[in-house]
Design a protein around this motif. Sequence first.
Motif, PDB file in Angstrom:
ATOM      1  N   PRO A 122       0.816  -1.217   0.000  1.00 33.58           N
ATOM      2  CA  PRO A 122       0.000   0.000   0.000  1.00 33.58           C
ATOM      3  C   PRO A 122       0.845   1.260   0.000  1.00 33.58           C
ATOM      4  CG  PRO A 122       0.075  -0.945   2.200  1.00 33.58           C
ATOM      5  CD  PRO A 122       0.797  -1.915   1.299  1.00 33.58           C
ATOM      6  N   GLY A 123       0.278   2.296  -0.592  1.00 33.33           N
ATOM      7  CA  GLY A 123       0.841   3.625  -0.417  1.00 33.33           C
ATOM      8  C   GLY A 123       0.229   4.258   0.821  1.00 33.33           C
ATOM      9  N   ILE A 124       0.866   5.313   1.337  1.00 35.57           N
ATOM     10  CA  ILE A 124       0.337   6.079   2.470  1.00 35.57           C
ATOM     11  C   ILE A 124       0.117   7.505   1.996  1.00 35.57           C
ATOM     12  CG2 ILE A 124       0.758   6.966   4.789  1.00 35.57           C
ATOM     13  CD1 ILE A 124       2.532   4.580   5.331  1.00 35.57           C
ATOM     14  N   GLY A 125      -1.101   8.007   2.168  1.00 38.06           N
ATOM     15  CA  GLY A 125      -1.411   9.385   1.836  1.00 38.06           C
ATOM     16  C   GLY A 125      -1.868  10.125   3.073  1.00 38.06           C
ATOM     17  N   GLY A 126      -1.242  11.246   3.393  1.00 39.44           N
ATOM     18  CA  GLY A 126      -1.579  11.960   4.622  1.00 39.44           C
ATOM     19  C   GLY A 126      -1.792  13.438   4.398  1.00 39.44           C
ATOM     20  N   PHE A 127      -2.613  14.032   5.274  1.00 39.12           N
ATOM     21  CA  PHE A 127      -2.936  15.447   5.197  1.00 39.12           C
ATOM     22  C   PHE A 127      -2.491  16.150   6.465  1.00 39.12           C
ATOM     23  CE2 PHE A 127      -5.775  13.143   2.482  1.00 39.12           C
ATOM     24  CZ  PHE A 127      -5.869  13.927   1.346  1.00 39.12           C
ATOM     25  N   SER A 128      -1.771  17.283   6.312  1.00 42.12           N
ATOM     26  CA  SER A 128      -1.346  18.099   7.434  1.00 42.12           C
ATOM     27  C   SER A 128      -0.553  17.258   8.444  1.00 42.12           C
ATOM     28  CB  SER A 128      -2.568  18.768   8.080  1.00 42.12           C
ATOM     29  OG  SER A 128      -2.181  19.726   9.042  1.00 42.12           O
ATOM     30  N   TYR A 129      -0.958  17.260   9.714  1.00 40.37           N
ATOM     31  CA  TYR A 129      -0.224  16.489  10.710  1.00 40.37           C
ATOM     32  C   TYR A 129      -0.215  14.999  10.360  1.00 40.37           C
ATOM     33  CZ  TYR A 129       0.170  20.403  14.025  1.00 40.37           C
ATOM     34  OH  TYR A 129       0.493  21.572  14.640  1.00 40.37           O
ATOM     35  N   GLY A 130      -1.294  14.508   9.759  1.00 39.62           N
ATOM     36  CA  GLY A 130      -1.342  13.110   9.346  1.00 39.62           C
ATOM     37  C   GLY A 130      -0.286  12.772   8.312  1.00 39.62           C
ATOM     38  N   ALA A 131       0.096  13.744   7.465  1.00 34.37           N
ATOM     39  CA  ALA A 131       1.145  13.513   6.479  1.00 34.37           C
ATOM     40  C   ALA A 131       2.477  13.236   7.165  1.00 34.37           C
ATOM     41  CB  ALA A 131       1.262  14.725   5.557  1.00 34.37           C
TER      42      ALA A 131
END
Length: 331
Positions: A122-131
């Motif tokens: 899997p790839g990991i895609g994150g936003f803001s702090y989640g990135a």
Amino acid sequence: MDLAHSLRVGALLANLARSHGGRGGDPRIEERLDQRTPGGASYDLYQPRGAARATVVGLHGVATTGRRHPRLILLARALASLGVRCAVPQLPGLAACRWDPDDLGQVVEVVDEVATGTGQRPGIGGFSYGASYGLLAAVHPRIAERVRFVFCIGAYASLPPLLDWYRQERTRTPRSELEWDDTVYLELILALQSGVLSGEAQREGSVLLQRYCSEASAVEKRQFYERHLRGREVLANAFSNCERTVLEALSPAGKLSGLRCPVTLIHDPADTLVPSGHSQQLYDELAKQPGGERHRLLLSRLINHVAPSELLDFRGLLALGSAFASLVDAT
């Protein structure tokens, strides 16, 4: 990109330009909510009813809605409609507006679970702090070899200097509606995290945060700020409760030598929540490592922190589409 691939990326960007995730019911998608890993991590799964070409784990930022944030649901459904399975973990710390290293364990658990269950990396895609959490999780020995890519929008490099920047930057009055929006958002998060708000103000603030990015109006946000946040010294109270060891543990800068996959970093150069210099710092660190040419940095005004802006720029759209390609790429 071939034509079919370009069309998939275009469809993804068109979906992300919408304001919310809709009501579901797409016959092409199967939604399996409230899944659990053997270790107890909770996640939602959105997948095509046919075979999935690829798998992505999507990470929310600081949001009381957690994995049910409207824009994250929108992304997960859009990916599933394009043939990409998307698992969305719940990160209890970020959903409670606090920094908690245990959130990283939740990401590792879900990545390991979907990699084992699907046979795909899997790839990991994150936003803001989640990135930033996604970057940290991707170097964990348990999953480092299983992660296909990391895709980051609005990541920070290190929390201590980011908090120092908040202290300095928030002493001035916001100069635009967008800056006001970000100011109220940040102070609301920190007020809930530090316990500055209580009683009815706390309940009202929690509800506002759930609606902040997709439903709440600018007038509603400013009115809440004037009633409950102005003059409360939110930043001072929030930072007094920060343990430096926790902040360091959740800072990816200097810890990325264990990455085994390419990283895409996207950042708004005018971001007032996380300055784009943080993504530049991360990119500079990655570029110096063996295989550094695999990594990519895109600074684009077409992204307002983690949401598409209303600016129209054809060349910018082409660059943004190319950067988003990893999310729908099966290779």
